[in-house]
Design an enzyme around this catalytic site. Structure first.
Site, PDB file in Angstrom:
ATOM      1  N   GLN A 144      36.626  34.663  62.039  1.00 10.41           N
ATOM      2  CA  GLN A 144      36.930  33.275  62.337  1.00 10.41           C
ATOM      3  C   GLN A 144      36.910  33.009  63.839  1.00 10.41           C
ATOM      4  OE1 GLN A 144      37.821  30.338  60.091  1.00 10.41           O
ATOM      5  NE2 GLN A 144      36.285  31.750  59.332  1.00 10.41           N
ATOM      6  N   GLY A 191      33.473  30.005  53.772  1.00  9.23           N
ATOM      7  CA  GLY A 191      33.170  31.104  54.668  1.00  9.23           C
ATOM      8  C   GLY A 191      34.350  31.851  55.254  1.00  9.23           C
ATOM      9  N   GLU A 203      40.790  26.368  62.615  1.00  5.67           N
ATOM     10  CA  GLU A 203      40.533  25.335  63.610  1.00  5.67           C
ATOM     11  C   GLU A 203      40.926  25.759  65.020  1.00  5.67           C
ATOM     12  OE1 GLU A 203      39.087  23.035  60.664  1.00  5.67           O
ATOM     13  OE2 GLU A 203      41.007  24.043  60.482  1.00  5.67           O
ATOM     14  N   ARG A 216      51.398  34.890  60.793  1.00  7.43           N
ATOM     15  CA  ARG A 216      51.044  36.143  60.134  1.00  7.43           C
ATOM     16  C   ARG A 216      49.544  36.187  59.852  1.00  7.43           C
ATOM     17  NH1 ARG A 216      53.288  37.806  54.152  1.00  7.43           N
ATOM     18  NH2 ARG A 216      53.075  40.078  54.305  1.00  7.43           N
ATOM     19  N   PRO A 241      43.026  40.784  58.939  1.00  6.26           N
ATOM     20  CA  PRO A 241      42.548  40.919  60.320  1.00  6.26           C
ATOM     21  C   PRO A 241      41.030  40.879  60.450  1.00  6.26           C
ATOM     22  CG  PRO A 241      44.284  42.513  59.863  1.00  6.26           C
ATOM     23  CD  PRO A 241      43.937  41.880  58.556  1.00  6.26           C
ATOM     24  N   LYS A 242      40.331  41.437  59.483  1.00  7.62           N
ATOM     25  CA  LYS A 242      38.870  41.451  59.560  1.00  7.62           C
ATOM     26  C   LYS A 242      38.305  40.038  59.450  1.00  7.62           C
ATOM     27  CE  LYS A 242      35.202  44.515  57.940  1.00  7.62           C
ATOM     28  NZ  LYS A 242      34.875  45.578  56.953  1.00  7.62           N
TER      29      LYS A 242
END
Length: 731
Positions: free
Chosen positions: A631, A460, A698, A621, A625-626
């Protein structure tokens, strides 16, 4: 060489596999078309401990469509070789159908194989078992722990006795189950002595090696396929018994066998985040300088394997202090073996440490952020290593500004809106992302397209997309001309898809392989008299949109396609690799966050509503970004579940999980999710790896639960030290 133009990395691109998923064309483990497949349904034990004394399969075997009922009295004896390097914890892994012992409620004790799913399900209900029942031990607080794991620096007990301020706090954290949308499933097919499985797993290499060990097969005789995972959160990080059961069913019937766990079976078939009792004693000066911490942790594990997780590091390095003592005890119970769940160890420790820091701040009358600032370390005091990067101070500053922390009252229960008490809280978070050796195969074809292959998974976070971005920029191609393939044990080996290690490890191997292929092409061009680039210094050549050109002189160029055609090359190929961290390590490598929460608590009913949340992350880094935004939302939602909803209930009389379903085991739904905002600090960590990434799957969950708990205290003045926080605790 000149650095490659970065067109894809850092761009907010949509998932390359998104269309397949929304149109239903992405095939998950149970959806692959395998000719002649039969269906297998597990019969699980209805007792928590004991022996099987009888098994009556007559009615099941007579049911139309049932082919076989396999159990310990007629199953083949399996070798179960040791499997070093697997994710199996120390101990003796569960051996399906190899003896009459029942080690936990829900253990597979038989499997019914039939021509239809309905026949297999009904047949499973017709199998009758008799037991010699023993009383199971399933209560963490009433069982004897194992020998502890210890850590110490300084003299924490002495420093605690001398501390001006002392806190002695005990926290309880409930067991959590993963509950991904896709159930765990396996299709197994034998062709002679060769085994192919389509399996829901987060580590195709691990499942491949475990099956080879269980059946004593050469590794070349096993293939594991897994192109898509419908959520995992850690539940697929090892090969579970049902996968072996499916392979046994297929071999015994001579037909490919499909086995899908029911939602109920997943509660005792695929692990869980273990419950904890965690006592923390803190000592500090009146000005808030920490002087000592004594951690005592008890967590559940199974009676047959000893599962541990990284519960210790956060308490060793998150804050500066000279005296730290830790005792970590596992408690063997008659349960199935736990497994890692998002933010393993660190998320659990963060709830305790960050709740305690908030308690200390209140005791001292110091702002919670200021208290953390006063205890920022200059290095990792457990490893005596400098941090690769550590920008927690910046996380605090940005988060406080963006969240409006200055509006928070230091006095609990000070803000009210009608029946609702309003509070704000925050917490720091840390996670140590994994860095493990990986490989990737890269092929640039004569038509100017590329294929990259690695035996990774994508549950995912967007592995297909992020790896394509890395490859596209390194090869100088567009995203549309690069295909990334994963989820097949025939591809080059990679580590587990978990622990925030995939982009750092697999991505570094992809980058290495693509760099090698690009350099091969550049070498061909600069040494070719017919090339416009002949004689150019190779270090001065870059590639953009499939065209090699001199940096700063784009007119002096040629395409991959023309170069390979002139050399009569069908392709260029290389194997990329990443060796993991240097040995010995030169830096302490972690990702960090500051998480902020605002809650409303009904003053009469005790209901908690999270109104808004903000996470600020130092994660190196950001390649996509999307995907990073996705996440963060997912991690925060998971943290809300841990804080307020998720709790596995066990009947200690027989070890049965009472709420093994999504009606009674509560997880956050859209109505529970507040306004969520994520900010990723701009930057990279070049000490970590060539990509400069830290991993973020995480760390986005670590710190969420304590931020909410601290906000609840600020709203109500009630300190809840048990997760989940329930209305009953607040009334």
């Amino acid at each position: 060489m000149s650095p490659q133009p970065q067109a894809a990395v850092g761009a907010p691109l949509s998932r390359v596999d998104g269309r397949l998923k929304v149109t239903g064309r992405a095939k998950y483990a149970a959806e692959h078309d395998v000719d002649g497949v039969v269906h297998a349904v597990i019969v699980d034990a209805s007792i928590g401990r004991g022996r099987i004394t009888s098994i009556d399969t007559g009615a099941a075997e007579e049911h139309p469509g049932v082919l076989r009922v396999i159990h310990h009295r007629n199953a083949p004896k399996l070798p179960y070789r040791d499997n070093a390097g697997s994710n199996n914890p120390p101990g003796r892994r569960l051996r399906v159908f190899q003896d009459d012992r029942v080690l936990f409620h829900g253990q597979p004790v038989a499997v019914v194989v039939a021509t239809t799913l309905e026949a297999a399900q009904h047949g499973a209900g017709l199998v009758k078992l008799g037991y010699d029942v023993e009383q199971p031990s399933t209560d963490l607080h009433e069982a004897e722990p194992d020998k502890p794991t210890n850590y110490a620096r300084g003299d924490a007990e002495a420093a605690l006795r001398d501390a001006a301020v002392r806190l002695d706090l005990t926290y309880q954290l409930a067991r959590n189950h993963h509950n991904p949308m896709e159930p765990h499933a396996t299709i197994a097919r034998w062709n002679g002595d060769k085994l192919t499985v389509w399996d829901k797993t987060q580590w195709v290499v691990g499942t491949h090696d475990e099956l080879a060990a269980v059946f004593d097969l050469p590794k070349a005789s096993v293939r594991v396929i897994n192109p898509f995972v419908g959520g995992g959160f850690g539940s697929g990080l090892r090969c579970w018994p049902h996968t072996v059961v499916a392979a046994v069913a297929a071999r015994e019937t001579g037909r490919p066998a499909k086995l899908v766990l029911s939602r109920r079976q997943m509660y005792f078939g695929t692990g869980f985040r273990p419950s904890y009792e965690y006592r923390l004693r803190l000592g500090s000066s009146r000005r808030g300088r920490l002087t000592a911490a004594v951690h005592e942790m008890d967590s559940e594990t199974s009676s047959y394997e000893t599962f541990t997780e990284d519960i210790l590091p956060a308490g060793q390095m998150l804050y500066s202090m000279a005296n730290v003592s830790q005792v970590y005890r596992t408690v063997p119970l008659d349960v199935n073996t736990p497994v890692w769940k998002r933010g393993p160890g660190f998320a659990t420790a963060s709830f305790v440490i960050e709740s305690a820091m908030d308690e200390l701040a209140h005791e001292l009358g110091i702002d919670p952020i200021e208290l953390r600032q006063r205890n920022e370390p200059n290095e990792d005091e457990a490893k005596n290593l400098p941090f690769s990067t550590r920008r927690l101070r910046e996380c605090y500053t940005v988060g406080a500004r963006e969240f409006g922390w200055h509006h928070r009252s230091s006095r609990p229960r000070a803000r009210r809106e009608g029946d609702w008490l309003i509070g704000m809280g925050m917490a720091a978070g840390v996670y140590g992302p994994g860095r493990v050796a990986a490989q990737a195969r890269v092929r640039l074809d004569a038509d100017g397209t590329a294929v990259v292959e690695a035996a990774s998974s994508d549950m995912g976070p967007g592995t297909y997309t992020s790896q394509t971005q890395v490859a596209a920029d390194a090869l100088g191609l567009t995203m549309r001309t690069v295909t990334f393939r994963l989820g097949d044990s025939l591809y080059p080996p990679t580590p587990p898809h978990g622990g925030s290690m995939t982009l750092a490890s697999v991505g570094s191997a992809v980058l290495d392989g693509c760099n090698k292929v690009r350099r091969q092409a550049i070498k061909l061009a600069v040494e070719d008299r017919e090339s416009p680039l002949y004689g150019v210094d190779a270090d001065d050549v870059v590639v953009r949109s499939g065209r090699l050109h001199v940096k700063g002189t784009p007119s002096r160029s040629e395409t991959y396609r023309s170069l390979l055609a002139r050399h009569d090359r069908s392709h260029l190929e290389a194997l990329g690799s990443y060796d993991g961290p240097p040995s010995p390590e030169r830096h302490a490598y972690h990702a960090y966050n500051a998480t902020f929460a605002e809650v409303a608590v009904d003053a009469r009913l005790g209901l908690v509503r999270v109104r808004r949340m903000l996470g600020v992350y130092d994660a190196g880094r950001i390649v996509s970004p999307k995907l990073a935004e996705s996440q963060a939302i997912g991690g925060i939602v998971g943290g809300i579940g841990t804080a307020l909803l998720e709790h596995t209930v066990t009947d200690h009389r027989d070890g049965r999980i009472v709420n093994a379903n999504l009606a009674d085991y509560l997880v956050p739904v859209n109505a529970d999710v507040p306004d969520v905002k994520a900010i990723y600090l701009d930057g990279e960590d070049r000490e970590a790896n060539a990509l400069g990434v830290k991993g973020l799957g995480e760390v986005v969950m670590v710190g969420v639960a304590p931020a909410i708990a601290n906000a609840v205290f600020n709203a109500t003045g009630r300190r809840i030290r048990e997760l989940p926080i329930t209305a009953e605790a607040l009334i």
